[in-house]
Design a protein around this motif. Structure first.
Motif, mmCIF file in Angstrom:
data_model
loop_
_atom_site.group_PDB
_atom_site.id
_atom_site.type_symbol
_atom_site.label_atom_id
_atom_site.label_comp_id
_atom_site.label_asym_id
_atom_site.label_seq_id
_atom_site.Cartn_x
_atom_site.Cartn_y
_atom_site.Cartn_z
ATOM 1 N N UNK A 1 0.839 -1.179 0.000
ATOM 2 C CA UNK A 1 0.000 0.000 0.000
ATOM 3 C C UNK A 1 0.882 1.240 0.000
ATOM 4 N N UNK A 2 0.527 2.198 -0.824
ATOM 5 C CA UNK A 2 1.329 3.413 -0.950
ATOM 6 C C UNK A 2 1.197 4.262 0.312
ATOM 7 N N UNK A 3 2.190 5.126 0.547
ATOM 8 C CA UNK A 3 2.218 5.948 1.750
ATOM 9 C C UNK A 3 1.051 6.924 1.809
ATOM 10 N N UNK A 4 0.534 7.344 0.663
ATOM 11 C CA UNK A 4 -0.561 8.316 0.657
ATOM 12 C C UNK A 4 -1.934 7.656 0.789
ATOM 13 N N UNK A 5 -1.979 6.353 1.036
ATOM 14 C CA UNK A 5 -3.234 5.661 1.280
ATOM 15 C C UNK A 5 -3.863 5.045 0.038
ATOM 16 N N UNK A 6 -3.303 5.277 -1.129
ATOM 17 C CA UNK A 6 -3.857 4.691 -2.340
ATOM 18 C C UNK A 6 -3.392 3.251 -2.479
ATOM 19 N N UNK A 7 -4.287 2.418 -3.010
ATOM 20 C CA UNK A 7 -3.926 1.025 -3.215
ATOM 21 C C UNK A 7 -3.217 0.866 -4.562
ATOM 22 N N UNK A 8 -2.309 -0.086 -4.619
ATOM 23 C CA UNK A 8 -1.661 -0.414 -5.875
ATOM 24 C C UNK A 8 -2.676 -1.111 -6.770
ATOM 25 N N UNK A 9 -2.787 -0.710 -8.043
ATOM 26 C CA UNK A 9 -3.746 -1.374 -8.938
ATOM 27 C C UNK A 9 -3.430 -2.856 -9.073
ATOM 28 N N UNK A 10 -4.474 -3.671 -9.181
ATOM 29 C CA UNK A 10 -4.311 -5.107 -9.350
ATOM 30 C C UNK A 10 -3.929 -5.384 -10.802
ATOM 31 N N UNK A 11 -2.734 -5.952 -11.057
ATOM 32 C CA UNK A 11 -2.319 -6.200 -12.436
ATOM 33 C C UNK A 11 -3.164 -7.260 -13.139
ATOM 34 N N UNK A 12 -3.965 -8.015 -12.362
ATOM 35 C CA UNK A 12 -4.824 -9.051 -12.951
ATOM 36 C C UNK A 12 -6.238 -8.536 -13.237
ATOM 37 N N UNK A 13 -6.552 -7.314 -12.796
ATOM 38 C CA UNK A 13 -7.872 -6.748 -13.079
ATOM 39 C C UNK A 13 -7.996 -6.531 -14.586
ATOM 40 N N UNK A 14 -9.116 -6.982 -15.155
ATOM 41 C CA UNK A 14 -9.308 -6.897 -16.604
ATOM 42 C C UNK A 14 -9.751 -5.480 -16.975
ATOM 43 N N UNK A 15 -8.966 -4.790 -17.821
ATOM 44 C CA UNK A 15 -9.367 -3.455 -18.264
ATOM 45 C C UNK A 15 -10.648 -3.534 -19.096
ATOM 46 N N UNK A 16 -11.516 -2.543 -18.938
ATOM 47 C CA UNK A 16 -12.775 -2.508 -19.676
ATOM 48 C C UNK A 16 -12.886 -1.177 -20.418
ATOM 49 N N UNK A 17 -13.112 -1.249 -21.738
ATOM 50 C CA UNK A 17 -13.356 -0.061 -22.544
ATOM 51 C C UNK A 17 -14.847 -0.006 -22.843
ATOM 52 N N UNK A 18 -15.513 1.079 -22.439
ATOM 53 C CA UNK A 18 -16.954 1.218 -22.631
ATOM 54 C C UNK A 18 -17.231 2.178 -23.787
ATOM 55 N N UNK A 19 -17.816 1.635 -24.868
ATOM 56 C CA UNK A 19 -18.153 2.455 -26.024
ATOM 57 C C UNK A 19 -19.436 3.252 -25.843
ATOM 58 N N UNK A 20 -20.230 2.897 -24.818
ATOM 59 C CA UNK A 20 -21.480 3.582 -24.500
ATOM 60 C C UNK A 20 -22.384 3.727 -25.726
ATOM 61 N N UNK A 21 -22.439 2.677 -26.568
ATOM 62 C CA UNK A 21 -23.233 2.746 -27.799
ATOM 63 C C UNK A 21 -24.219 1.591 -27.940
ATOM 64 N N UNK A 22 -24.326 0.735 -26.929
ATOM 65 C CA UNK A 22 -25.247 -0.389 -27.037
ATOM 66 C C UNK A 22 -25.050 -1.408 -25.942
ATOM 67 N N UNK A 23 -25.770 -2.553 -26.039
ATOM 68 C CA UNK A 23 -25.784 -3.547 -24.968
ATOM 69 C C UNK A 23 -24.741 -4.657 -25.094
ATOM 70 N N UNK A 24 -23.956 -4.687 -26.165
ATOM 71 C CA UNK A 24 -23.085 -5.839 -26.429
ATOM 72 C C UNK A 24 -21.709 -5.698 -25.790
#
Length: 116
Positions: free
Chosen positions: A1-24
Motif C-alpha cells: 500500500x502506498x504511503x498516501x493511502x492509495x492502493x496499488x492497482x491489481x495487475x490481474x484486473x481486466x481493463x474494460x473499454x466502454x463504447x457507451x453505444x449499445x448492450x453488447x
C-alpha cells in the motif's frame, strides 16, 4: 500500500473499454504463438453504426498481465454486420472478428500475435 493511502492497482484486473453505444460486449485474451499471455497489447476497433452507418466510434484498450481486456457498450447492429478487432504489440500483430448480432453478451475470443 502506498504511503498516501492509495492502493496499488491489481495487475490481474481486466481493463474494460466502454463504447457507451449499445448492450453488447466481447472479451479478448491475447497470446503469442507459444500461448503465453501478452501484456500491454493494444486492441483497436473502428465501428460504424446507426442509420446508414453514419455514427462512428474508434476504441482502443490495452491488455493486462494475463493478456486480457474487454470491450462493452457496443452496438448490436453495425455496418457490414461484423467488427474487426486488430491487436498489436511492437512488430507483432493479430486480429479477430466479432458479430454482435449473433452473440451480443459476453463472447470471449482469442487473438494470437504473430511476427517478430
Amino acid at each position: 500500500m502506498a504511503a498516501d493511502g492509495q492502493q496499488t492497482p491489481d495487475p490481474h484486473e481486466v481493463p474494460v473499454m466502454d463504447g457507451e453505444a449499445g448492450p453488447c460486449s466481447v472479451g479478448f485474451t491475447v497470446t503469442d504463438v507459444k500461448g503465453a499471455p501478452v501484456y500491454d497489447a493494444r486492441i483497436r476497433v473502428h465501428i460504424a453504426y446507426g442509420f446508414a452507418g453514419v455514427r462512428r466510434l474508434d476504441l482502443e484498450a490495452a491488455t493486462n498481465v494475463d493478456g486480457k481486456t474487454q470491450f462493452k457498450g457496443l452496438p448490436e447492429k453495425v455496418k457490414g454486420g461484423i467488427l474487426m478487432f486488430r491487436a498489436s504489440q511492437g512488430k507483432r500483430d493479430g486480429s479477430a472478428t466479432y458479430d454482435p448480432a449473433k452473440s451480443c453478451s459476453g463472447q470471449q475470443s482469442s487473438i494470437v500475435l504473430t511476427g517478430n
